[in-house]
Design a protein around this motif. Sequence first.
Motif: not given
Length: 392
Positions: A83-97, A113-126
Amino acid sequence: MKKCVKRIACVAACFAMLAGLAGCGGGAKAPAAKDAKGDIKVGGNFELTGNVSNFAQSAHNGLKLAFKEINDKGGINSRKINLVVADNKSEPSEAMNATTKLITQDKVCTVIGPVVSASVLASAQVVTDNKVPMLTPTGTNPDITFKDGKVRDYLFRSCFIDPFQGQIMAKFALNSLKVKNVAVYNDSSSDYAKGLADVFKKTIQAGGGKIVAEEAYLQKDTDFKSTLTKIKATNPDIIFIPGYYQEVGMIVKQARELGITVPLLGSDGWDAPQTVEIAGAKALNNTFFCNHYSVEDSDPNIKKFVEAYKKEYNKTPDAFAALGYDAGMMFADAVKRAGSDDPQKIKDALATIKDLQVATGKLTMDSKHDPIKSAVIIEFKDGKQAFKEKIN
């Protein structure tokens, strides 16, 4: 010079002979060869810091427990999970990165992950562009897996969706609490809360109830008394407060201080120890929320998970921990059935999960990549969560 070369060649030949004998059983045993394919590398994209870090840390712990149990039993097809983990700092833009890094640099086969819907949606296209599946433990927004009439091929979840929560709480209010006049007080800065409020209102009205008040607050607000006073004036039978524990705890506390004694209802965002710390145990009496499982459930599989989690972390697992564990077991099941860590094959296997036993019960993936599973109603009693009822 020629003699020196011959001597070196002779010594090298002797070493080669000794090495060959050792490999055939003479002398020390040679170490076992590592699987040519190596570890199965999976990414964890979590809000380890920021305003929802409590939820993400629980989900992360649950996921780690699932992978530890699997690795302790030899892994998947003799391969360990890394498991390789990245911290998105509870920010959608950071989740995408973080998603981009995990896929392009760390070369993971799946992102959990992530756990918050907004951060998941920000990562969907990636994940869609890179054709790598993403499995969120707790992203409940319907748009994550199904949007504009189409299934999002590379997105999955281990939790039920917002409309289900809204329907469950509305039916509980109408059928179990027998209420008619309902107030809604939701977080207008959260897609999660707005979606829940919308479905809740529609279900209440369809069931013959009436919305007598509808108010909103914003994340990081701290003073709710003015709005609560307006709500109190409408004499509601209950108040529905979908949102996260930081604001919910203060709302419950201030509502009771204003003399609001009616039942207060909520969603899975209430499920955190901080809810009690902020609101106070007494203020939380006569409050109910929808959740993914209860530690008091008599299901032996749930009891087994709770005991394992307590042994590992010395604390009781909340729903986010259970859903993180579920996501880990879903990933493992998909890799095992796919016989590969190829992202495309994992994606196809995730879509066909059926009757898989996980921490929260059994689940089957539906055609929209949402799990078919049960929900529970939790009641707070003197600061402790008590199992109220289960909805299948």
